[in-house]
Design an enzyme around this catalytic site. Sequence first.
Site, PDB file in Angstrom:
ATOM      1  N   CYS A   1      57.022  71.537 -22.175  1.00  0.00           N
ATOM      2  CA  CYS A   1      56.156  71.948 -21.076  1.00  0.00           C
ATOM      3  C   CYS A   1      56.202  73.456 -20.924  1.00  0.00           C
ATOM      4  CB  CYS A   1      56.643  71.357 -19.769  1.00  0.00           C
ATOM      5  SG  CYS A   1      56.343  69.617 -19.622  1.00  0.00           S
TER       6      CYS A   1
ATOM      7  N   CYS B   1      49.308  65.245 -25.515  1.00  0.00           N
ATOM      8  CA  CYS B   1      49.266  66.265 -24.471  1.00  0.00           C
ATOM      9  C   CYS B   1      48.187  67.265 -24.887  1.00  0.00           C
ATOM     10  CB  CYS B   1      50.631  66.929 -24.355  1.00  0.00           C
ATOM     11  SG  CYS B   1      50.690  68.277 -23.168  1.00  0.00           S
TER      12      CYS B   1
ATOM     13  N   GLU C   1      46.688  74.529 -28.647  1.00  0.00           N
ATOM     14  CA  GLU C   1      47.755  73.653 -29.117  1.00  0.00           C
ATOM     15  C   GLU C   1      47.654  72.281 -28.460  1.00  0.00           C
ATOM     16  OE1 GLU C   1      51.195  76.581 -30.621  1.00  0.00           O
ATOM     17  OE2 GLU C   1      51.208  76.272 -28.477  1.00  0.00           O
TER      18      GLU C   1
ATOM     19  N   CYS D   1      55.573  80.295 -17.416  1.00  0.00           N
ATOM     20  CA  CYS D   1      54.776  79.506 -18.370  1.00  0.00           C
ATOM     21  C   CYS D   1      54.204  80.399 -19.465  1.00  0.00           C
ATOM     22  CB  CYS D   1      53.653  78.797 -17.611  1.00  0.00           C
ATOM     23  SG  CYS D   1      52.440  78.013 -18.675  1.00  0.00           S
TER      24      CYS D   1
ATOM     25  N   CYS E   1      45.325  80.651 -19.841  1.00  0.00           N
ATOM     26  CA  CYS E   1      45.226  80.158 -18.470  1.00  0.00           C
ATOM     27  C   CYS E   1      45.181  81.344 -17.524  1.00  0.00           C
ATOM     28  CB  CYS E   1      46.424  79.267 -18.127  1.00  0.00           C
ATOM     29  SG  CYS E   1      46.316  78.544 -16.462  1.00  0.00           S
TER      30      CYS E   1
ATOM     31  N   CYS F   1      51.343  81.493 -13.743  1.00  0.00           N
ATOM     32  CA  CYS F   1      52.683  81.053 -13.322  1.00  0.00           C
ATOM     33  C   CYS F   1      53.717  81.806 -14.169  1.00  0.00           C
ATOM     34  CB  CYS F   1      52.829  79.548 -13.499  1.00  0.00           C
ATOM     35  SG  CYS F   1      51.547  78.639 -12.602  1.00  0.00           S
TER      36      CYS F   1
HETATM   37  N1  SAH Z   1      48.080  73.820 -15.567  1.00  0.00           N
HETATM   38  C1  SAH Z   1      48.587  72.529 -15.255  1.00  0.00           C
HETATM   39  C2  SAH Z   1      48.935  71.729 -16.484  1.00  0.00           C
HETATM   40  C3  SAH Z   1      49.645  72.422 -17.623  1.00  0.00           C
HETATM   41  S1  SAH Z   1      51.318  72.888 -17.358  1.00  0.00           S
HETATM   42  C4  SAH Z   1      49.787  72.640 -14.322  1.00  0.00           C
HETATM   43  O1  SAH Z   1      50.288  73.740 -14.153  1.00  0.00           O
HETATM   44  O2  SAH Z   1      50.161  71.626 -13.769  1.00  0.00           O
HETATM   45  C5  SAH Z   1      52.203  71.344 -17.362  1.00  0.00           C
HETATM   46  C6  SAH Z   1      53.509  71.384 -16.591  1.00  0.00           C
HETATM   47  O3  SAH Z   1      54.495  72.187 -17.255  1.00  0.00           O
HETATM   48  C7  SAH Z   1      53.364  71.990 -15.190  1.00  0.00           C
HETATM   49  O4  SAH Z   1      54.039  71.208 -14.237  1.00  0.00           O
HETATM   50  C8  SAH Z   1      54.026  73.322 -15.366  1.00  0.00           C
HETATM   51  O5  SAH Z   1      54.451  73.864 -14.148  1.00  0.00           O
HETATM   52  C9  SAH Z   1      55.147  73.006 -16.297  1.00  0.00           C
HETATM   53  N2  SAH Z   1      55.731  74.177 -16.935  1.00  0.00           N
HETATM   54  C10 SAH Z   1      55.126  75.347 -17.216  1.00  0.00           C
HETATM   55  N3  SAH Z   1      55.976  76.198 -17.828  1.00  0.00           N
HETATM   56  C11 SAH Z   1      57.165  75.554 -17.929  1.00  0.00           C
HETATM   57  C12 SAH Z   1      58.419  75.897 -18.486  1.00  0.00           C
HETATM   58  N4  SAH Z   1      58.633  77.072 -19.062  1.00  0.00           N
HETATM   59  N5  SAH Z   1      59.421  74.998 -18.421  1.00  0.00           N
HETATM   60  C13 SAH Z   1      59.198  73.780 -17.856  1.00  0.00           C
HETATM   61  N6  SAH Z   1      58.036  73.394 -17.335  1.00  0.00           N
HETATM   62  C14 SAH Z   1      57.010  74.266 -17.356  1.00  0.00           C
HETATM   63 FE1  SF4 Z   2      48.438  77.657 -16.130  1.00  0.00          FE
HETATM   64 FE2  SF4 Z   2      50.894  77.414 -17.066  1.00  0.00          FE
HETATM   65 FE3  SF4 Z   2      50.501  77.693 -14.434  1.00  0.00          FE
HETATM   66 FE4  SF4 Z   2      49.802  75.397 -15.646  1.00  0.00          FE
HETATM   67  S1  SF4 Z   2      51.870  76.218 -15.441  1.00  0.00           S
HETATM   68  S2  SF4 Z   2      48.590  76.599 -14.178  1.00  0.00           S
HETATM   69  S3  SF4 Z   2      49.148  76.188 -17.660  1.00  0.00           S
HETATM   70  S4  SF4 Z   2      50.029  79.213 -16.016  1.00  0.00           S
END
Ligand code: SAH
Ligand code: SF4
Length: 351
Positions: free
Chosen positions: A343, A112, A99, A126, A119, A123
């Site tokens: 995000c 973006c 996406e 996410c 991934c 996290c």
């Molecule tokens: N993997 C990288 C970039 C992609 S995620 C990273 O983790 O930084 C981009 C941003 O979105 C990151 O700061 C991540 O922590 C945040 N993010 C992930 N899931 C989210 C959610 N459910 N709500 C708000 N921010 C989120």
């Molecule tokens: Fe991966 Fe999502 Fe964690 Fe970014 S926030 S490192 S995309 S699992």
Amino acid sequence: MNENAELAKIDLYDLTREEMVGLLAGWGYSAYHAKRLWQGLYREGARSLDEIEGLRPDLLEQLHRETTAAALPVGLATKSGDGFTEKFLLGLPDSEEIETVLMLFKGRATACVSTQAGCAMGCVFCATGQMGFRRHLTAGEIVGQVLHVMRLQEERDKALRNVVFMGMGEPLHNYEATMKALEILTDDHGLAMAPKHMTISTVGIVPGIRRMADEGRPYKLAVSLHGATDEERQALVPPAKRWSLDVLMDACRYYSEKSGRRIFFEWTLIAGENDTAEQAHALGRLLQGMEAHVNLIPLNPTHGYGGRPADAERVKAFQGVLSEYDLPSTVRQRRGIDIAAGCGQLRATTL
Ligand code: SAH
Ligand code: SF4
């Protein structure tokens, strides 16, 4: 031609200018021809090889035989209710899907982009993390996402100047392809996007941050923190078990010193989890004295995580504490939530 033969072709968007010169030199064509091809693809925005003027017919034929310069096919395009966010499900040659999001702000547009299908970082909040790792993207597949959004903008007489590497995946876990894509996007003889308008967001892969510093990469860096104590951070971000906050902050300071640039720190605010005064003070102490900017992102909902976003009052209080430490912060506007383009909400929809 069968599918395997198509897959074996060289993706021209996967080549730096130097590599393109090398490829054509290997076929016996001078750098002049490579330059023509590069400019056709990136300066003139040709959508197929046949559109490029001035290529020798024999070269064109060889290019058709051995390479591709195809756009990523759009599986689905959705637009948020307010019209400011568009999400594209793009197909890859091996039928993986990723996406890409276009965000329109007053006077500027930002793409973006994803760096991986899925991934591996896991996290908890996410959606991409929840789906697991599928594969790394090639540089060409990253460039292809930018081209898709850029062409769309061009059709509307609008420009695209900003790219954030904040889509699916962890850019520094796919370091080579990410940096190569950035080299292609910022090449002076091609798209010539400004390095300062390129932002890499990382979960905090320490060797990658140090490598960027050592290699003098001129891009903006954002580090996702979400917790200011090891315990809190480890509960949300599994890689925090591998690299403690001490080790991560050392790498950040190293990056700041080497690059002379401030770092952005991202913090997804989750009610009752990391939106407390205690965490805000811990964050203040952690970043005090650093050239830093904090981006606060109220949690966006995902299927696999039950947490709730911090409410407006808590967000304000959190910011208030940070300002006691002279730490500037911004609350990220919530965007595209209705189409799951916020995000951390990106996940190939058909999976
Ligand atoms: N993997 C990288 C970039 C992609 S995620 C990273 O983790 O930084 C981009 C941003 O979105 C990151 O700061 C991540 O922590 C945040 N993010 C992930 N899931 C989210 C959610 N459910 N709500 C708000 N921010 C989120
Ligand atoms: Fe991966 Fe999502 Fe964690 Fe970014 S926030 S490192 S995309 S699992």
